[in-house]
Write a protein that holds these residues in place. Structure first.
Motif, PDB file in Angstrom:
ATOM      1  N   UNK A 264       0.825  -1.209   0.000  1.00 11.00           N
ATOM      2  CA  UNK A 264       0.000   0.000   0.000  1.00 11.00           C
ATOM      3  C   UNK A 264       0.861   1.262   0.000  1.00 11.00           C
ATOM      4  N   UNK A 265       2.060   1.175   0.537  1.00 12.04           N
ATOM      5  CA  UNK A 265       2.954   2.329   0.589  1.00 12.04           C
ATOM      6  C   UNK A 265       3.934   2.357  -0.577  1.00 12.04           C
ATOM      7  N   UNK A 266       3.722   1.472  -1.557  1.00 12.25           N
ATOM      8  CA  UNK A 266       4.526   1.499  -2.778  1.00 12.25           C
ATOM      9  C   UNK A 266       5.872   0.849  -2.656  1.00 12.25           C
ATOM     10  N   UNK A 267       6.114   0.117  -1.550  1.00 13.00           N
ATOM     11  CA  UNK A 267       7.409  -0.527  -1.358  1.00 13.00           C
ATOM     12  C   UNK A 267       7.473  -1.875  -2.077  1.00 13.00           C
TER      13      UNK A 267
ATOM     14  N   UNK B 114      -5.886   4.144  -0.512  1.00 11.30           N
ATOM     15  CA  UNK B 114      -4.789   3.193  -0.339  1.00 11.30           C
ATOM     16  C   UNK B 114      -4.797   2.284  -1.563  1.00 11.30           C
ATOM     17  N   UNK B 115      -3.746   2.370  -2.371  1.00 13.27           N
ATOM     18  CA  UNK B 115      -3.694   1.530  -3.571  1.00 13.27           C
ATOM     19  C   UNK B 115      -2.290   1.004  -3.770  1.00 13.27           C
ATOM     20  N   UNK B 116      -2.012   0.436  -4.925  1.00 12.92           N
ATOM     21  CA  UNK B 116      -0.757  -0.287  -5.120  1.00 12.92           C
ATOM     22  C   UNK B 116      -0.309  -0.172  -6.570  1.00 12.92           C
TER      23      UNK B 116
ATOM     24  N   UNK C 161      -1.724   6.244  -1.991  1.00 13.44           N
ATOM     25  CA  UNK C 161      -0.757   5.820  -0.967  1.00 13.44           C
ATOM     26  C   UNK C 161       0.518   5.264  -1.587  1.00 13.44           C
ATOM     27  N   UNK C 162       0.403   4.527  -2.704  1.00 18.53           N
ATOM     28  CA  UNK C 162       1.597   3.925  -3.290  1.00 18.53           C
ATOM     29  C   UNK C 162       2.544   4.979  -3.847  1.00 18.53           C
ATOM     30  N   UNK C 163       2.021   6.151  -4.196  1.00 17.13           N
ATOM     31  CA  UNK C 163       2.873   7.237  -4.684  1.00 17.13           C
ATOM     32  C   UNK C 163       3.404   8.094  -3.535  1.00 17.13           C
ATOM     33  N   UNK C 164       2.618   8.209  -2.461  1.00 18.36           N
ATOM     34  CA  UNK C 164       2.984   9.078  -1.351  1.00 18.36           C
ATOM     35  C   UNK C 164       3.950   8.413  -0.377  1.00 18.36           C
ATOM     36  N   UNK C 165       3.914   7.075  -0.309  1.00 23.74           N
ATOM     37  CA  UNK C 165       4.745   6.380   0.663  1.00 23.74           C
ATOM     38  C   UNK C 165       4.157   6.374   2.056  1.00 23.74           C
ATOM     39  N   UNK C 166       2.945   6.884   2.202  1.00 24.54           N
ATOM     40  CA  UNK C 166       2.197   6.843   3.455  1.00 24.54           C
ATOM     41  C   UNK C 166       0.772   6.415   3.121  1.00 24.54           C
ATOM     42  N   UNK C 167       0.072   5.872   4.124  1.00 22.62           N
ATOM     43  CA  UNK C 167      -1.259   5.343   3.837  1.00 22.62           C
ATOM     44  C   UNK C 167      -2.226   5.659   4.968  1.00 22.62           C
TER      45      UNK C 167
END
Length: 1060
Positions: free
Chosen positions: A95-98, A159-161, A182-188
């Motif tokens: 969700x945080x793009x990691x 919250x996406x991916x 969220x995946x672009x922001x790095x926070x969710x």
């Protein structure tokens, strides 16, 4: 009354092609404004924020439940597995793009093989992405469209991916101003940071927003931040709750409409009864009513009952101008033209009974098609654009070719003199709606009746024909319907063509409609206005239109009158458009455009005058280049209106208080002058000052001569001659006193600057005398060399033996003897006489001491090399000699001067002196404003960099008071100087005498105060020659006498007051 051209596009036609009329991505900067204030909600929400899953698209949790049921799995087992152990960590990272979604699936596949849940989870996750691609519910999509139609912003906070190299976002992005993933922001969610980022990008406070989500933990964080929340368990229930919070309906959306605005409500029960009786609509069907957004004249509504869609157009409520808002005429002409084959919507019924809906209204069909709001037609090819404009031209010709008798429209209007009647009508309507003076309109009201077309054809005219009043076929360049016939009548068809071309001359940043004045029309494939006019003439089989600019001037004149009416109605709460007040404030800008075309028409007439009547050549001795652009009519900016000032008078009544308000060509001069001062004058100031203290100070400084040559090359030369003195712009730059005031202030920032631009005293006053009163021979001998900067001059009036503030006291004699005059007298403070380049003296003396008091004096031109002129000494002001011109004490002893050197004739000296004391002397006041402003700038810089008694001078209370008082006094003086210059331009120097005296009293005293404060802040340095302050002070003090003593000016003002 309809709002013309660019200002209203009644949206009662559905635009199917969204690529043509897209939803605005930024409604908060759109030209329509929100009507939220019209509703009941006290919160005044500005944005609605939507979660994605469970709100905009199906909930992944609900999909999991369905998937479990389908595959005979334990309820809740899928997400229980995903949110446990390492998989939970992996899910959060995804969700945080990691991690990508593909990487998440691999993690879920590796873990948990023993409990046999991996394969179902993996299968579900793969199935999830395809299931979530289902579109949002129709109800939620319609709600979002309704929200945006009211001017609120919308956002997605999800919250996406990452999936297949892209963020997973299966929503229509065009419906949202902000998307936070969220995946672009790095926070969710539910972390607060992602909410804060969303609010920041929306530029709203928490309490101004509403957040919809299906998860309580996400809503809890939002609520803690102060955001209003709605939990979405059922879409219909959530929409109903959102409606209640916003205060307007979220159903029945039709493109281009919004909720009915306050004051424009319609009694739906009576309307429904009327529709049942007149059209036979079912009483069982729900009646939905929305208002088209862009109408500013006759309110227009979309009416839906079951599958039946109609458009209702009615008069606005309240007191209306006579003959305005005639919906009855609209109905009649549309019905007749449809029968004649012109593409217009089908009409059904008209009701003139005010007891039904309060005012008259009519009903017509709701037609599908394309509406082009942007005249540049984005998204189309150049050939498609040309086809659209060709089709528009063709249908306009079709309207103008209607047989009036066959259509039953012979009595639809009067025959002949259409423009004349329209000018009278719109003048009356404008004056009835006037809320403030618009100078250009006052001028147009006088100009238009004097330049009416000699010949007019009579046809049906639409009155508001333009691109966004047409409905085009969804796929073909074909006009399906022409809308908005409120201004239609019988009249001159060229007025329709001109109205059709208004956007060609509007800049792109007009709030109400994007113009094309600076677009490359050839590259776009759009015909220029002249090409469009030629196409029209060819289609109509008529000769070219020579007075095209007259029609454009009239069109913008009418637009101004309409806008002024809209503006006044907005003040009364009667205007039908939400942004009527904004539209009305454009009236002055449109009037200025109208005047531009009036000037162009005057220039065309002037060029058509036979060569023998052209008069003297323009501006032989001024360097301001006024050649017109070859582009001709391509852009309003290509016109140099000043070039034609001698043809048509300049609009009066406009007091320009800042350089930004100056005409474009004067702004260009102002900019060039400012740059010249910065780059050439200020850097040389100390060197020029030092030369004035050197042994060779009475020799002209070569550096000053260099500056003059550069200024002349830059076109900054002879700017001082006012237009009233030089109406043919033969000698000067053609500036008004008001325009020159702004430039003269800039020059006043340095005592050396005026000479560099050939704008220094006493030469300016002497040149003005020669322009106004000199013979052609005198001009040839003295004026031209002065204009070219080859010689200098002086003015000999003040005498040491008498109080020279009263010119009647002058004792110097001018005695006639044969063909000469003999001059005797003692003069002093003769500025400029010390300069070796001084070749001319304007001498004032008495020719007849026995004549009436103000007929005794005369002025005569004296060559400085005439025998009998003796320079006694240079005089100094506080020790400053002001070389090389200086201020001389002179003796004239039996100076013999040819009789032809007399100005105007014997006994006219006082008259000439009064004329010279106008513009020439107010220049000193203009420059003093600049000196004071420079002194204040120096003061501010000084106190910011100096420390005394432990703290910066800038923090000392007395210093702060000095700064504030200086700015206040300077602004007051500037406004008074601008007013005086303005009155000199508009009512003449004589009528402005009181204001001229006021500024001569106020400006020097103000400058003295400001400069003295600066000197005090500088300390001893302020008294030195290292800064210009001491010179500023000396010059300001001298002007309390040189421009006439304060006491005389007070007396003039007092006498004027006592007379009124």
């Amino acid at each position: 009354m309809s709002v013309s051209g660019m200002f209203r596009a009644p949206r009662y036609i559905l635009a199917k092609a969204q690529r043509v009329v897209p939803l605005c991505k930024h409604p908060h900067v759109s030209w329509w404004v929100s009507s939220r204030q019209k509703h009941s909600d006290p919160r005044q929400y500005k944005a609605v924020i939507f979660d994605m899953g469970g709100v905009l698209i199906p909930s992944p949790y609900k999909l999991a439940a369905e998937w479990e049921l389908k595959n005979n799995l334990k309820a809740g087992s899928i997400w229980q597995t995903i949110l446990s152990g390492e998989k939970h960590v992996a899910w959060d990272r995804c969700m945080r793009g990691k991690l990508t979604f593909e990487e998440l699936v691999k993690v879920c596949s590796k873990e948990g093989a023993a409990n046999q849940t991996v394969d179902p989870v993996q299968s579900y996750l793969f199935d999830l992405t395809s299931q979530l691609h289902n579109p949002a519910s129709p109800g939620m999509r319609e709600a979002i469209q309704c929200i945006r139609a009211e001017g609120l912003q919308t956002a997605v906070l999800t919250n996406n991916f990452w999936l297949k190299g892209q963020s997973f976002l299966p929503v229509e992005k065009v419906h949202f101003d902000v998307i936070v993933e969220s995946c672009r922001e790095g926070v969710s969610k539910p972390g607060p940071e992602i909410y804060k980022r969303c609010l920041e990008r929306l530029n709203v406070r928490p309490e101004e927003s509403i957040f919809l989500d299906d998860l309580g933990q996400n809503l809890k964080t939002a609520a803690q931040l102060g955001i209003s929340t709605i939990k979405v368990e059922d879409i219909a229930t959530a929409i109903h709750e959102l409606e209640a919070m916003l205060g307007f309906p979220l159903h029945g959306y039709v493109h281009g409409t919004q909720a009915v605005r306050k004051g424009m409500e319609i009694p739906t029960d009576r309307l429904k009864e009327y529709l049942q009786t007149t059209l036979g609509l079912s009483s069982a069907e729900r009646l939905t009513l929305r208002q088209f957004s862009h109408g500013q004249s006759n309110p227009t509504y979309h009416v839906q009952s079951g599958d039946q869609q109609l458009v209702l157009r009615k008069k606005p409520p309240g007191k209306l101008l006579q003959s305005a808002h005639a919906v009855e005429r609209e109905y009649r002409v549309m019905k007749a033209l449809r029968a004649a084959g012109v593409p217009v919507p089908k009409t059904f019924a008209i009701c003139e009974d005010p007891s039904v809906l309060g005012t008259s209204f009519y009903l017509m069909e709701y037609c599908p098609g394309r509406i082009f709001k942007d005249p540049t037609l984005p998204g189309l090819t150049s050939s498609q654009r040309r086809d659209i404009y060709t089709a528009m031209n063709r249908v306009l010709c079709q309207i103008h070719q209607v047989d009036l008798r066959a259509a039953g429209l012979e009595d639809y209007g009067k025959y002949g003199n259409y423009i004349e009647r329209q000018v009278r009508t719109w003048t009356k309507q404008y004056q009835a709606s006037e809320t403030h003076v618009i100078p250009a309109m006052e001028q147009l009201i006088k100009w238009l009746p004097e330049h009416l077309p000699a010949h007019e054809k009579t046809t049906v005219v639409h009155g508001d024909f333009r691109l966004d009043n047409l409905i085009f076929h969804p796929d073909k360049p074909e006009v399906l319907a022409v809308l908005d016939w409120e201004l239609s009548t019988l009249g001159d068809p060229i007025s329709d063509v001109a109205n059709n071309c208004l956007t060609h001359h509007l800049p792109a940043d007009v709030p109400l409609l994007k113009g094309m004045s600076k677009c490359d029309l050839m590259e776009l494939g759009i015909p220029s206005d002249l090409e469009y006019l030629t196409l029209y003439c060819d289609n109509m089989g008529m000769n070219p239109v020579e007075n095209w600019n007259l029609y454009l001037a009239f069109s913008f004149f009418r637009v101004t009158a309409i806008l002024q009416g809209v503006y006044k109605r907005s003040l009364q709460g009667q205007a039908s458009s939400a942004n009527a007040e904004t539209a009305g404030k454009l009236a002055e800008e449109m009037a200025d455009l109208a005047w531009v075309f009036a000037v162009r028409e005057g220039f065309r007439i002037f060029k058509s005058i036979p060569a023998g009547n052209q008069g003297p050549p323009l501006r032989k001795y001024s360097t301001w280049n006024r050649q017109r652009s070859a582009a001709g009519f391509s852009s309003t900016t290509s016109l140099d209106a000043n070039h034609s000032r001698h043809l048509v008078s300049v609009p009066k009544g406009h007091l320009i208080i800042s350089p930004e308000g100056l005409p474009a060509h004067v702004q260009e001069l102002y900019h060039k002058l400012t740059v010249f001062m910065d780059k050439r004058i200020y850097p040389l100031e100390q060197e020029l000052t030092d030369h004035q203290k050197a042994e060779n100070r009475w020799v002209p400084n070569p550096r000053m001569e260099e500056l003059k040559n550069e200024a002349k090359a830059d076109g900054l030369w002879n700017l001082f001659l006012p237009l009233e003195t030089d109406p043919e712009i033969k000698y000067g730059a053609g500036l008004t006193n008001l325009e020159y005031t702004h430039l003269c202030e800039v020059m006043g920032r340095s005592l050396h600057a005026p000479e560099a631009f050939n704008c220094s005293a006493p030469d300016t006053g002497n040149m003005e005398i020669l322009v106004k009163y000199g013979t052609e021979a005198q001009k040839e001998q003295w004026l031209l060399p002065l204009l070219e900067g080859k010689i200098r001059s002086c003015f000999a009036m003040t005498e040491p033996q008498v109080a020279s503030s009263d010119a009647a006291n002058i004792e110097a004699s001018i005695v006639e003897e044969g063909d000469i005059y003999i001059l005797n007298g003692h003069k002093w403070w003769t500025s400029g006489a010390m300069d070796p380049r001084c070749k001319l003296c304007v001498f004032m003396g008495k020719t007849d001491p026995q004549a009436r008091r103000h007929k005794q004096q005369s002025m005569i031109l004296v060559s400085m090399d005439t025998p009998g002129i003796k320079i006694v000494r240079p005089l100094s002001v506080y020790g400053m000699e002001d070389p090389p011109g200086g201020h001389a004490e002179l003796v004239f002893e039996n100076v013999r001067v040819p009789k032809e050197n007399i100005l105007l004739g014997p006994g006219r000296g006082f008259e000439i002196a009064q004329g010279r004391l106008g513009p020439g002397r107010i220049h000193h006041c203009m420059r003093l404003i600049g000196s004071a402003d420079r002194a204040l700038q120096l003061l501010k810089h000084r106190v910011k960099t100096r420390v005394a008694f432990g703290r910066p001078l800038a923090e000392q209370g007395t210093i702060m008071a000095d700064i504030a008082n200086s700015r206040i006094e300077m602004e007051q003086a500037r406004l008074l100087v601008l007013k005086a210059a303005h009155l000199m331009d508009t009512v003449g120097n004589k009528e402005a005498a009181s204001e001229i005296s006021m500024v001569k009293l106020v400006a020097p005293n103000m400058a003295l105060q400001v400069v003295d404060r600066a000197i005090q802040a500088f300390g001893a340095a302020g008294l030195s020659g290292d800064f210009p302050l001491a010179q500023f002070f000396g010059w300001a003090r001298a002007l309390r006498l040189a421009d006439g003593p304060d006491e005389v000016h007070r007396a003039v003002v007092a006498k004027h007051e006592l007379k009124h």
